[in-house]
Design a protein around this motif. Structure first.
Motif, PDB file in Angstrom:
ATOM      1  N   GLN A  91      50.937  87.389 -15.929  1.00 22.15           N
ATOM      2  CA  GLN A  91      51.969  88.109 -15.189  1.00 22.15           C
ATOM      3  C   GLN A  91      51.609  88.230 -13.712  1.00 22.15           C
ATOM      4  OE1 GLN A  91      52.573  92.199 -16.333  1.00 22.15           O
ATOM      5  NE2 GLN A  91      54.664  92.246 -15.546  1.00 22.15           N
ATOM      6  N   GLN A  92      50.316  88.466 -13.432  1.00 22.23           N
ATOM      7  CA  GLN A  92      49.911  88.573 -12.032  1.00 22.23           C
ATOM      8  C   GLN A  92      50.093  87.250 -11.282  1.00 22.23           C
ATOM      9  OE1 GLN A  92      46.271  91.055 -13.512  1.00 22.23           O
ATOM     10  NE2 GLN A  92      46.075  90.778 -11.324  1.00 22.23           N
ATOM     11  N   ILE A  93      49.799  86.146 -11.937  1.00 25.63           N
ATOM     12  CA  ILE A  93      49.944  84.850 -11.291  1.00 25.63           C
ATOM     13  C   ILE A  93      51.414  84.498 -11.112  1.00 25.63           C
ATOM     14  CG2 ILE A  93      49.510  82.372 -11.536  1.00 25.63           C
ATOM     15  CD1 ILE A  93      47.038  83.999 -10.853  1.00 25.63           C
ATOM     16  N   MET A  94      52.242  84.780 -12.129  1.00 27.17           N
ATOM     17  CA  MET A  94      53.652  84.441 -12.063  1.00 27.17           C
ATOM     18  C   MET A  94      54.454  85.419 -11.218  1.00 27.17           C
ATOM     19  SD  MET A  94      53.452  81.698 -13.726  1.00 27.17           S
ATOM     20  CE  MET A  94      55.197  81.288 -13.650  1.00 27.17           C
ATOM     21  N   ARG A 126      44.964  88.927  -4.223  1.00 25.80           N
ATOM     22  CA  ARG A 126      45.701  87.763  -3.788  1.00 25.80           C
ATOM     23  C   ARG A 126      45.973  86.962  -5.046  1.00 25.80           C
ATOM     24  NH1 ARG A 126      41.500  83.256  -1.301  1.00 25.80           N
ATOM     25  NH2 ARG A 126      40.277  83.045  -3.192  1.00 25.80           N
ATOM     26  N   VAL A 127      47.114  86.342  -5.122  1.00 26.69           N
ATOM     27  CA  VAL A 127      47.432  85.486  -6.232  1.00 26.69           C
ATOM     28  C   VAL A 127      47.699  84.107  -5.677  1.00 26.69           C
ATOM     29  CG1 VAL A 127      49.014  85.055  -8.128  1.00 26.69           C
ATOM     30  CG2 VAL A 127      48.359  87.379  -7.596  1.00 26.69           C
ATOM     31  N   VAL A 128      46.995  83.131  -6.187  1.00 25.98           N
ATOM     32  CA  VAL A 128      47.049  81.777  -5.641  1.00 25.98           C
ATOM     33  C   VAL A 128      47.638  80.856  -6.665  1.00 25.98           C
ATOM     34  CG1 VAL A 128      45.710  79.988  -4.504  1.00 25.98           C
ATOM     35  CG2 VAL A 128      44.899  82.347  -4.460  1.00 25.98           C
ATOM     36  N   ALA A 129      48.534  79.978  -6.251  1.00 27.40           N
ATOM     37  CA  ALA A 129      49.095  79.012  -7.172  1.00 27.40           C
ATOM     38  C   ALA A 129      48.023  78.096  -7.687  1.00 27.40           C
ATOM     39  CB  ALA A 129      50.193  78.202  -6.475  1.00 27.40           C
ATOM     40  N   VAL A 130      48.010  77.897  -8.985  1.00 26.68           N
ATOM     41  CA  VAL A 130      47.022  77.021  -9.595  1.00 26.68           C
ATOM     42  C   VAL A 130      47.670  75.797 -10.208  1.00 26.68           C
ATOM     43  CG1 VAL A 130      45.404  78.881 -10.022  1.00 26.68           C
ATOM     44  CG2 VAL A 130      47.099  78.358 -11.753  1.00 26.68           C
ATOM     45  N   PRO A 142      35.676  79.834 -16.473  1.00 27.77           N
ATOM     46  CA  PRO A 142      37.086  80.157 -16.263  1.00 27.77           C
ATOM     47  C   PRO A 142      37.325  81.607 -15.848  1.00 27.77           C
ATOM     48  CG  PRO A 142      36.811  78.877 -18.268  1.00 27.77           C
ATOM     49  CD  PRO A 142      35.440  79.291 -17.829  1.00 27.77           C
ATOM     50  N   CYS A 143      36.517  82.544 -16.348  1.00 29.55           N
ATOM     51  CA  CYS A 143      36.678  83.940 -15.948  1.00 29.55           C
ATOM     52  C   CYS A 143      36.313  84.135 -14.476  1.00 29.55           C
ATOM     53  CB  CYS A 143      35.833  84.849 -16.827  1.00 29.55           C
ATOM     54  SG  CYS A 143      36.483  85.066 -18.505  1.00 29.55           S
ATOM     55  N   LEU A 144      35.224  83.516 -14.045  1.00 31.07           N
ATOM     56  CA  LEU A 144      34.866  83.582 -12.626  1.00 31.07           C
ATOM     57  C   LEU A 144      35.942  82.946 -11.762  1.00 31.07           C
ATOM     58  CD1 LEU A 144      31.059  82.760 -12.783  1.00 31.07           C
ATOM     59  CD2 LEU A 144      32.060  84.822 -11.805  1.00 31.07           C
ATOM     60  N   SER A 145      36.474  81.814 -12.209  1.00 32.82           N
ATOM     61  CA  SER A 145      37.533  81.158 -11.460  1.00 32.82           C
ATOM     62  C   SER A 145      38.785  82.027 -11.400  1.00 32.82           C
ATOM     63  CB  SER A 145      37.860  79.803 -12.088  1.00 32.82           C
ATOM     64  OG  SER A 145      38.842  79.119 -11.340  1.00 32.82           O
ATOM     65  N   LEU A 168      42.476  85.981  -7.737  1.00 29.99           N
ATOM     66  CA  LEU A 168      43.074  87.312  -7.662  1.00 29.99           C
ATOM     67  C   LEU A 168      42.753  88.077  -6.387  1.00 29.99           C
ATOM     68  CD1 LEU A 168      42.423  88.541 -11.326  1.00 29.99           C
ATOM     69  CD2 LEU A 168      44.566  87.696 -10.372  1.00 29.99           C
ATOM     70  N   PHE A 169      41.690  87.684  -5.671  1.00 29.79           N
ATOM     71  CA  PHE A 169      41.239  88.494  -4.546  1.00 29.79           C
ATOM     72  C   PHE A 169      41.055  87.658  -3.283  1.00 29.79           C
ATOM     73  CE2 PHE A 169      39.678  90.642  -8.384  1.00 29.79           C
ATOM     74  CZ  PHE A 169      40.277  91.884  -8.222  1.00 29.79           C
ATOM     75  N   PRO A 170      41.261  88.269  -2.113  1.00 31.29           N
ATOM     76  CA  PRO A 170      41.050  87.556  -0.857  1.00 31.29           C
ATOM     77  C   PRO A 170      39.575  87.363  -0.559  1.00 31.29           C
ATOM     78  CG  PRO A 170      41.552  89.850  -0.419  1.00 31.29           C
ATOM     79  CD  PRO A 170      41.714  89.658  -1.903  1.00 31.29           C
TER      80      PRO A 170
END
Length: 441
Positions: free
Chosen positions: A424-427, A437-441, A344-347, A352-354
């Protein structure tokens, strides 16, 4: 989400080849754990010397080459870096089997470290290119099965080969398949289309600026620290568990390799898949579960680890002629839960990044795991074991390993600090670092 790469049979085939390579990445890395006792006997070295060989020496060179090879894969592509790295570390593993003295063995292990530095981070980045965000934790869980399957084959098969044919044949026979797998990836797997193009600015950006941009992402530092702390305990336990069972519970090398490799590795395999699928499912409802799942698993693993090391001698049941220690029942629980932090940490990092920075960000996480985990974990436990010998004798390793479990508590603290920042970064994507980059999960 990456819409340019639909998931097809070719996607799954590429993941299968990458996962197979990662299995041998871990087999070649962990093989030394089951061969500690015969290598010590032949070359006459101490537990501290073994810690230096299997830990610091490997970790320093892995770390030095990890970021440059991750950076290279972000620029020229993942596939060639992974393929040639796999061939290189496999050849170096085979050279370990013909080492005539301890120095030659150290140099061959350095070669293994340099080759493996080009494996993990580019593989994680390639899986990120292959799969959309909402399926990525499960896909990465399949990739990360390499660590547990590698333990099954490396410790189980490696112990059997060493027991019947000597430790040198274990290196020679287990190193050879990686050469084939590297060629298989190079010749049969299609390179996926990246989710972000590589532009001129990316190629000209200095590595110091890249590092600064990566660490501007608030949760990234805590994820890196989590990986380092958890890996110290994980690698120490993985490296020294066979010797612990031999010294404190009277097993032979083949029996210890079977229990830690096959039984423990099976538990870790199931745990890796379970945490990956659980993370994908829960993170669709609340992005915080991307960090919450590894936090839960790490906290629950601590009492299992302590019970494993501190439980007195006693037989739970027999498998043929082998008396399975009661303590090992707790190791099975630890093997299942103790792997929940990694995937999960790797995911989370892939969200977070392009693509132009992903392998570099992943390389930093893996470098922290390796420098602190592989480098410090086995060495510190070896030094503690030597230090405890005057008072504890043959039980010194038991208490040295129990001491290492405290690092899992520290990793849990880091995950608690990462969780609100990541959510917070994702939302709120605006809070992500300039390079994120923040991607919707």
């Amino acid at each position: 989400m990456n819409q340019s790469n639909p998931v097809t049979w070719r996607t799954h085939y590429a993941l299968f080849v990458l996962a197979s390579i990662y299995v041998f990445n871990y087999i070649d890395r962990q093989l030394m754990a089951i061969l500690i006792e015969p290598v010590k006997l032949e070359f006459g070295i101490s537990d501290t010397g073994i810690g230096l060989l299997s830990g610091v020496t490997f970790a320093v060179f892995y770390t030095v080459f990890g970021f440059p090879l991750g950076r290279l894969s972000d620029r020229i592509g993942r596939k060639p870096v992974i393929a040639f790295s796999c061939i290189a570390w496999s050849l170096m593993t085979m050279l370990c089997g013909v080492a005539g003295n301890f120095l030659t063995l150290v140099l061959a292990r350095i070669g293994v470290a340099v080759g493996e530095a080009g494996g993990t981070a580019p593989s994680v980045a390639m899986v990120s290119d292959l799969y959309p965000a909402n399926r990525r934790s499960t896909a990465l869980a399949v990739l990360m099965l390499g660590s547990s399957l590698g333990a099954i084959v490396g410790l189980g098969l490696g112990g059997w080969i060493a027991q019947h044919h000597g430790w040198r044949y274990a290196f020679l026979l287990i190193g050879a398949p990686g050469i084939f797998l590297g060629l298989l990836l190079l010749l049969t797997v299609r390179t996926p289309v990246r989710s972000a193009p590589l532009d001129r600015a990316d190629t000209q950006e200095g590595w110091l600026k890249t590092l600064a941009e990566l660490f501007r992402t608030p949760s990234f530092l805590w994820l890196v620290l989590t990986g380092g702390a958890a890996a110290i305990a994980g690698y120490a336990i993985g490296t020294w568990s066979p010797s612990f069972l031999i010294r404190s519970h009277g097993l032979n090398m083949q029996q210890a390799g079977f229990l830690v490799g096959v039984v423990g590795g099976t538990g870790a395999t199931v745990g890796t898949l379970a945490c990956g699928m659980l993370t994908d499912r829960l993170a669709r409802r609340d992005a915080g579960w991307q960090i919450g799942v590894p936090l839960l698993g790490t906290l629950l693993s601590i009492p299992f680890a302590l019970a494993y090391f501190l439980w007195p001698q006693g037989t739970a049941f027999h498998i043929g002629d082998m008396a399975v220690p009661q303590a090992f029942l707790f190791y099975s629980g630890f093997a299942f839960l103790g792997v929940w932090w990694a995937t999960p940490c790797l995911s989370a990092i892939t969200h977070l990044f392009p693509a132009t920075r992903l392998a570099q960000a992943t390389a930093i996480f893996v470098m922290a795991m390796t420098l602190l985990g592989v480098g410090i974990g086995p060495l510190v436990v070896g030094m503690l074991s030597d230090f405890f010998v005057p008072n504890l004798g043959s039980e010194s390793l038991r208490y040295a390993l129990a001491s290492s479990v405290s690092l899992l508590g520290l990793a849990s603290v880091f995950l608690m600090l990462a969780l609100p920042r990541y959510r917070q970064q994702i939302m709120c994507p605006a809070v992500a670092g300039a390079g994120g980059r923040v991607v919707a999960v």
